[in-house]
Design a protein around this motif. Structure first.
Motif, PDB file in Angstrom:
ATOM      1  N   GLY A  10      14.586 -35.526  31.709  1.00  0.00           N
ATOM      2  CA  GLY A  10      13.922 -35.046  30.360  1.00  0.00           C
ATOM      3  C   GLY A  10      14.337 -35.361  29.018  1.00  0.00           C
ATOM      4  O   GLY A  10      15.309 -36.502  28.938  1.00  0.00           O
ATOM      5  N   ASP A  11      14.198 -34.585  28.137  1.00  0.00           N
ATOM      6  CA  ASP A  11      14.609 -34.929  26.703  1.00  0.00           C
ATOM      7  C   ASP A  11      15.831 -33.900  26.142  1.00  0.00           C
ATOM      8  O   ASP A  11      16.235 -32.969  26.820  1.00  0.00           O
ATOM      9  N   GLU A  39      16.958 -39.676  43.203  1.00  0.00           N
ATOM     10  CA  GLU A  39      16.458 -40.859  42.300  1.00  0.00           C
ATOM     11  C   GLU A  39      15.771 -40.215  41.193  1.00  0.00           C
ATOM     12  O   GLU A  39      15.215 -38.989  41.028  1.00  0.00           O
ATOM     13  N   GLU A  40      16.089 -40.809  40.067  1.00  0.00           N
ATOM     14  CA  GLU A  40      15.552 -40.445  38.918  1.00  0.00           C
ATOM     15  C   GLU A  40      14.352 -41.037  38.285  1.00  0.00           C
ATOM     16  O   GLU A  40      13.840 -41.966  38.886  1.00  0.00           O
ATOM     17  N   GLY A  41      13.669 -40.107  37.650  1.00  0.00           N
ATOM     18  CA  GLY A  41      12.523 -40.637  36.898  1.00  0.00           C
ATOM     19  C   GLY A  41      12.226 -39.972  35.467  1.00  0.00           C
ATOM     20  O   GLY A  41      13.258 -39.080  35.218  1.00  0.00           O
ATOM     21  N   GLN A  42      11.277 -40.449  35.048  1.00  0.00           N
ATOM     22  CA  GLN A  42      11.276 -39.941  33.541  1.00  0.00           C
ATOM     23  C   GLN A  42       9.977 -38.910  33.441  1.00  0.00           C
ATOM     24  O   GLN A  42       9.092 -39.228  33.786  1.00  0.00           O
ATOM     25  N   ILE A  43      10.111 -38.079  32.399  1.00  0.00           N
ATOM     26  CA  ILE A  43       9.048 -37.232  31.997  1.00  0.00           C
ATOM     27  C   ILE A  43       9.295 -36.624  30.656  1.00  0.00           C
ATOM     28  O   ILE A  43      10.461 -36.682  29.904  1.00  0.00           O
ATOM     29  N   GLY A  44       8.176 -36.184  29.933  1.00  0.00           N
ATOM     30  CA  GLY A  44       8.382 -35.760  28.649  1.00  0.00           C
ATOM     31  C   GLY A  44       8.496 -36.634  27.477  1.00  0.00           C
ATOM     32  O   GLY A  44       7.831 -37.696  27.652  1.00  0.00           O
ATOM     33  N   LEU A  71      14.730 -30.767  37.545  1.00  0.00           N
ATOM     34  CA  LEU A  71      14.183 -30.884  36.029  1.00  0.00           C
ATOM     35  C   LEU A  71      14.968 -30.357  34.861  1.00  0.00           C
ATOM     36  O   LEU A  71      15.589 -29.425  34.962  1.00  0.00           O
ATOM     37  N   GLY A  72      15.404 -31.005  33.573  1.00  0.00           N
ATOM     38  CA  GLY A  72      15.988 -30.721  32.875  1.00  0.00           C
ATOM     39  C   GLY A  72      15.229 -29.914  31.659  1.00  0.00           C
ATOM     40  O   GLY A  72      15.103 -28.765  31.907  1.00  0.00           O
ATOM     41  N   LEU A 288      10.030 -27.115  42.338  1.00  0.00           N
ATOM     42  CA  LEU A 288      10.618 -27.619  41.128  1.00  0.00           C
ATOM     43  C   LEU A 288      11.631 -26.758  40.462  1.00  0.00           C
ATOM     44  O   LEU A 288      11.312 -25.495  40.164  1.00  0.00           O
ATOM     45  N   TYR A 289      12.834 -27.072  40.003  1.00  0.00           N
ATOM     46  CA  TYR A 289      13.824 -26.377  39.640  1.00  0.00           C
ATOM     47  C   TYR A 289      14.318 -26.725  38.290  1.00  0.00           C
ATOM     48  O   TYR A 289      14.517 -28.218  37.952  1.00  0.00           O
TER      49      TYR A 289
END
Ligand code: IPM
Ligand code: MG
Length: 374
Positions: A10-11, A39-44, A71-72, A288-289
């Motif tokens: 995330g951000d 595996e990495e993905g994008q969100i936000g 999740l960050g 989801l953590y």
């Protein structure tokens, strides 16, 4: 048995603290052989910049084929324009809804070494051990209509607070199940003196309680709860409540331990599976953590963020989604160990106390993990 973990940094400080959590999981995996794949993905906001949407299809696909999500944090001033059509938070809300992550678990347990860091008196805070379960996919966050419009008296806006009995029942049942492994008490929080949705909540919660008489049960109004949470927090065990009350009460509760930097969370869904761990078949839940804290844009990129909430979220991931309780406890013990050793990131350090960086804190946890038995 292999397990795939989707990593959505995330951000802001999200990617920094998540990287430390992943490093801890990798270190543990090398010794315990959990077969973890990442595996990495994008969100936000970062996803808005790259794809024009806070939750790209590729990320949704990735999380659907994963066993758990780490999740960050999402959001930041760059994407804060109230008129913006796409907002980072939408990514998180869509993910919760799409994956039916209906139960958000937020534990509040001050660490002994840090009770002095709380703004509340030590005698109020010491010994607090609460688990807040917030309903996460219903209520006013998702009810329709939710819109702004022109009415006969000018601008007006509406949000809708709707709950079905099934939505209430499943989250209250989870509260009773989890109370059983703890202090055996459930407090259900509502606003039944005013809201119809709360009166249904109270009715259904009462029905679930009647089927679980071995667990103590009480109802409290949300305004009273807000008060009791800081006047007598030790009296509570599991608190279960609807989406928005839970949002507000968990920020309040997060202040009991003194720092948000220490609080993990788990959002559990309906997808369940069976995993074989140490030759034993165990139930696992997709989840989801994420740490409770936000993206903290003011300190992002400076390497000073506290990674412990993210690392403790990884422990939750092991516990609920991988049914690896022993591994979860090893991470929790390692975190308690580094705090007992006196390691402090900026958020925890008192004036004049030495501070460690994000990566130093992560490395110290891994060093403790390496010391433990495999
Ligand atoms: C939380 C946050 C979110 C919420 C925001 C970022 C949408 O405050 O997880 O508590 O309101 O649920
Ligand atoms: Mg919140």
């Amino acid at each position: 048995m292999a397990a795939k973990i989707a990593v959505l940094g995330g951000d802001g400080i999200g990617p920094e603290v998540t990287a430390e959590a992943v490093a801890c999981l990798r270190a543990l995996d090398r010794r315990a052989g959990l077969g973890l794949e990442f595996e990495e993905g994008q969100i936000g906001g970062c996803a808005i910049d790259a794809h024009g949407t806070a939750l790209p299809d590729s990320t949704l696909r990735l999380v659907r084929e994963s066993d758990a999500v780490l999740l960050g944090a999402v959001g930041g001033p760059k994407w804060d324009d109230p008129k913006a059509v796409v907002r980072p938070e939408q990514g998180l809300l869509t993910l919760r809804r799409e994956l039916e992550l209906f139960a958000n678990l937020r534990p509040v347990k001050p660490v002994d070494a840090l009770v002095g860091a709380s703004t509340l008196k030590e005698e109020v805070v010491r010994g607090v051990d609460i688990l807040v379960i917030r309903e996460l996919t219903g209520g006013i966050y998702f009810g329709k209509p939710s819109e702004r419009r022109d009415g006969p008296h000018g601008r007006e806006a509406v949000d809708t607070l709707l709950y079905t009995e099934g939505e209430i029942q499943r989250v209250v049942e989870m509260a009773f199940d989890l109370a059983r492994g703890r202090k055996n008490k459930v407090t259900s929080v509502d606003k039944a003196n005013v809201l119809s949705s709360s009166r249904l909540w109270r009715e259904v919660a009462g029905e679930v309680a009647a089927k679980n008489e071995d667990v103590a049960f009480e109802n409290l109004l949300v305004d009273a709860m807000a008060m009791h949470l800081i006047s007598r927090p030790r009296d509570f065990d599991v608190i279960v409540t609807e989406n928005m009350f839970g949002d507000i009460l968990t920020d309040e509760a997060a202040m009991l331990p003194g720092s948000m930097g220490l609080l993990p969370s788990a959002s559990l869904g309906t997808r369940r599976s069976e995993r074989t761990v140490n030759g034993e078949k165990r139930a696992a839940i997709f989840g989801l953590y994420e740490p409770i804290h936000g993206s903290a844009p003011d300190i992002a990129g400076k390497g000073v963020a506290n990674p412990l909430a993210a690392i403790l979220s990884a422990a939750f991931l092991l516990r609920y989604s991988l049914a690896a309780e022993e591994a979860a406890q090893r991470i929790e013990a390692a975190v308690a160990g580094v705090l007992a050793d006196g390691l402090r990131t900026g958020d925890l350090a008192r004036p004049g106390e030495p501070r460690v960086s994000t990566t130093e804190m992560g490395a110290a946890v891994r060093e403790r993990l390496a010391r433990g038995a495999a």
